[in-house]
Design a protein around this motif. Sequence first.
Motif, PDB file in Angstrom:
ATOM      1  N   GLY A   1       0.816  -1.207   0.000  1.00 15.99           N
ATOM      2  CA  GLY A   1       0.000   0.000   0.000  1.00 15.99           C
ATOM      3  C   GLY A   1       0.850   1.258   0.000  1.00 15.99           C
ATOM      4  N   CYS A   2       1.903   1.254   0.792  1.00 11.66           N
ATOM      5  CA  CYS A   2       2.803   2.415   0.834  1.00 11.66           C
ATOM      6  C   CYS A   2       3.464   2.637  -0.524  1.00 11.66           C
ATOM      7  N   ILE A   3       3.873   1.555  -1.161  1.00  9.21           N
ATOM      8  CA  ILE A   3       4.487   1.663  -2.489  1.00  9.21           C
ATOM      9  C   ILE A   3       3.471   2.205  -3.486  1.00  9.21           C
ATOM     10  N   ALA A   4       2.263   1.665  -3.448  1.00  9.79           N
ATOM     11  CA  ALA A   4       1.221   2.133  -4.370  1.00  9.79           C
ATOM     12  C   ALA A   4       0.922   3.611  -4.150  1.00  9.79           C
TER      13      ALA A   4
ATOM     14  N   ALA B   1      -5.920   3.756  -5.850  1.00  8.12           N
ATOM     15  CA  ALA B   1      -6.857   2.629  -5.756  1.00  8.12           C
ATOM     16  C   ALA B   1      -6.150   1.389  -5.208  1.00  8.12           C
ATOM     17  N   ALA B   2      -4.951   1.121  -5.683  1.00  6.19           N
ATOM     18  CA  ALA B   2      -4.187  -0.029  -5.176  1.00  6.19           C
ATOM     19  C   ALA B   2      -3.780   0.205  -3.727  1.00  6.19           C
ATOM     20  N   ALA B   3      -3.424   1.444  -3.380  1.00  5.49           N
ATOM     21  CA  ALA B   3      -3.051   1.756  -1.996  1.00  5.49           C
ATOM     22  C   ALA B   3      -4.213   1.465  -1.063  1.00  5.49           C
TER      23      ALA B   3
ATOM     24  N   PHE C   1      -3.699  -2.657  13.537  1.00  3.12           N
ATOM     25  CA  PHE C   1      -2.545  -2.118  12.809  1.00  3.12           C
ATOM     26  C   PHE C   1      -2.790  -0.627  12.534  1.00  3.12           C
ATOM     27  N   VAL C   2      -2.413   0.206  13.510  1.00  4.94           N
ATOM     28  CA  VAL C   2      -2.721   1.636  13.466  1.00  4.94           C
ATOM     29  C   VAL C   2      -2.071   2.308  12.256  1.00  4.94           C
ATOM     30  N   ALA C   3      -0.866   1.918  11.915  1.00  6.60           N
ATOM     31  CA  ALA C   3      -0.195   2.531  10.765  1.00  6.60           C
ATOM     32  C   ALA C   3      -0.981   2.273   9.480  1.00  6.60           C
ATOM     33  N   ALA C   4      -1.559   1.097   9.350  1.00  8.46           N
ATOM     34  CA  ALA C   4      -2.378   0.793   8.166  1.00  8.46           C
ATOM     35  C   ALA C   4      -3.670   1.603   8.188  1.00  8.46           C
ATOM     36  N   GLU C   5      -4.251   1.778   9.368  1.00  7.13           N
ATOM     37  CA  GLU C   5      -5.469   2.583   9.494  1.00  7.13           C
ATOM     38  C   GLU C   5      -5.194   4.034   9.102  1.00  7.13           C
ATOM     39  N   LEU C   6      -4.096   4.582   9.594  1.00 11.63           N
ATOM     40  CA  LEU C   6      -3.710   5.946   9.257  1.00 11.63           C
ATOM     41  C   LEU C   6      -3.441   6.075   7.757  1.00 11.63           C
ATOM     42  N   SER C   7      -2.711   5.145   7.213  1.00  6.37           N
ATOM     43  CA  SER C   7      -2.371   5.207   5.797  1.00  6.37           C
ATOM     44  C   SER C   7      -3.610   5.064   4.917  1.00  6.37           C
TER      45      SER C   7
ATOM     46  N   LEU D   1      -7.526   7.560   1.348  1.00  6.14           N
ATOM     47  CA  LEU D   1      -8.917   7.913   1.058  1.00  6.14           C
ATOM     48  C   LEU D   1      -9.082   9.435   0.991  1.00  6.14           C
ATOM     49  N   GLN D   2      -8.436  10.143   1.891  1.00 11.33           N
ATOM     50  CA  GLN D   2      -8.511  11.600   1.897  1.00 11.33           C
ATOM     51  C   GLN D   2      -7.916  12.164   0.607  1.00 11.33           C
ATOM     52  N   ALA D   3      -6.766  11.651   0.194  1.00 15.92           N
ATOM     53  CA  ALA D   3      -6.118  12.121  -1.028  1.00 15.92           C
ATOM     54  C   ALA D   3      -6.991  11.866  -2.255  1.00 15.92           C
ATOM     55  N   ASP D   4      -7.788  10.821  -2.176  1.00 15.74           N
ATOM     56  CA  ASP D   4      -8.689  10.466  -3.281  1.00 15.74           C
ATOM     57  C   ASP D   4     -10.039  11.182  -3.151  1.00 15.74           C
TER      58      ASP D   4
END
Length: 123
Positions: A36-39, A46-48, A62-68, A73-76
Amino acid sequence: AARALADAGDFDGARKASATALALRPDSAEPHFLLGCIAAGTGDPAAAVRDFQRALFLDRSFVAAELSLAQALQADGRPQAKRHFERVLKSLSSRAGDETLEPLGISVESVRRLAVSALEAMS
């Protein structure tokens, strides 16, 4: 290995290493997080979102995944981001501000401020 490759800018190598890690441990959330970070970093929101959602499916804490996921979603421009920023804040409510949030390597307090700021910007 995948994280080191990604940190060095070898995204193709990091993707391959993540795929290998998933083949060995399909129930591991971290390779999905890294994908996800790479995407996100290579302009594929969409892949992220998909990869961060997979990471959270495997590990709801997994808080880091929730934040990311919230950030992707915000960026989109997707309104679901708000719910995920709120989950981040709830997840961090009992953690010390000076604790380091792995694998991001930043303090819990910094993540709190980031989430609050994002929520304020959405209001």
